[in-house]
Design a protein around this motif. Sequence first.
Motif, short mmCIF file in Angstrom:
data_model
loop_
_atom_site.label_atom_id
_atom_site.label_comp_id
_atom_site.label_asym_id
_atom_site.label_seq_id
_atom_site.Cartn_x
_atom_site.Cartn_y
_atom_site.Cartn_z
N GLY A 1 0.95 -1.28 -0.16
CA GLY A 1 -0.03 0.07 0.16
C GLY A 1 0.78 1.21 -0.04
N ARG A 2 2.02 1.14 -0.01
CA ARG A 2 3.02 2.08 -0.22
C ARG A 2 2.98 2.95 -1.39
N THR A 3 3.10 4.23 -1.56
CA THR A 3 2.81 5.16 -2.78
C THR A 3 4.13 6.09 -2.74
N TRP A 4 4.53 6.36 -3.81
CA TRP A 4 5.89 7.25 -4.27
C TRP A 4 5.48 7.87 -5.53
N LEU A 5 6.36 8.84 -5.92
CA LEU A 5 6.33 9.55 -7.08
C LEU A 5 7.53 9.23 -7.98
N VAL A 6 7.23 8.90 -9.33
CA VAL A 6 8.43 8.59 -10.08
C VAL A 6 8.28 9.13 -11.58
N ASN A 7 9.14 9.06 -12.25
CA ASN A 7 9.20 9.81 -13.63
C ASN A 7 8.75 8.88 -14.57
N GLY A 8 7.73 9.22 -15.26
CA GLY A 8 7.03 8.54 -16.25
C GLY A 8 8.10 7.55 -17.53
N GLN A 9 9.30 8.24 -17.41
CA GLN A 9 10.26 7.59 -18.57
C GLN A 9 10.81 6.24 -17.99
N ARG A 10 10.75 6.32 -16.58
CA ARG A 10 11.04 4.69 -15.86
C ARG A 10 10.15 3.73 -15.85
N LEU A 11 9.11 3.84 -16.50
CA LEU A 11 7.97 2.78 -16.34
C LEU A 11 7.73 2.22 -17.93
N LYS A 12 7.18 1.04 -17.82
CA LYS A 12 6.81 0.43 -18.74
C LYS A 12 5.49 -0.32 -18.71
N HIS A 13 4.49 -0.66 -19.48
CA HIS A 13 3.32 -1.26 -19.24
C HIS A 13 3.49 -2.86 -18.97
N TYR A 14 2.80 -3.17 -18.01
CA TYR A 14 3.04 -4.76 -17.56
C TYR A 14 1.67 -5.37 -18.47
N LEU A 15 2.16 -6.29 -19.19
CA LEU A 15 1.06 -7.01 -19.86
C LEU A 15 0.78 -8.47 -19.08
#
Length: 116
Positions: free
Chosen positions: A86-100
């Motif tokens: 349940g922990r939340t944090w902010l990240v840059n969108g460039q470090r993410l990719k969709h999980y399929l």
Amino acid sequence: MKLQLLELEEMRFNAYESSKHCKQRIKAYHDKKILKKSFQPGQSMLLFNSRLKLFPGKLKSKWSGPFSIKSVKSYGTIELEDPASGRTWLVNGQRLKHYLGGEVERLTTITHLKEP
């Protein structure tokens, strides 16, 4: 002497213009390669761990997750939530990719050490 100075100035100007055009072409080429990502709250994402150096090794994955998106902020900032804790944090969108994929089994190993 003045003629040589004028020729030198003209050569410098031509080199400057050529460099400027080359930089514009390279920037246009790289800008074409950028993919636009769209994020919606509730999507599952994988996070790229570029700074994680706790377990060095060739076979360790640099992607962790999946995490769910809680909210999308301005300028590409994404608020992620870990479903397990349940922990939340902010990240840059460039470090993410969709999980399929589906559910991921988180493998934990315990090694008991004996004193010599």
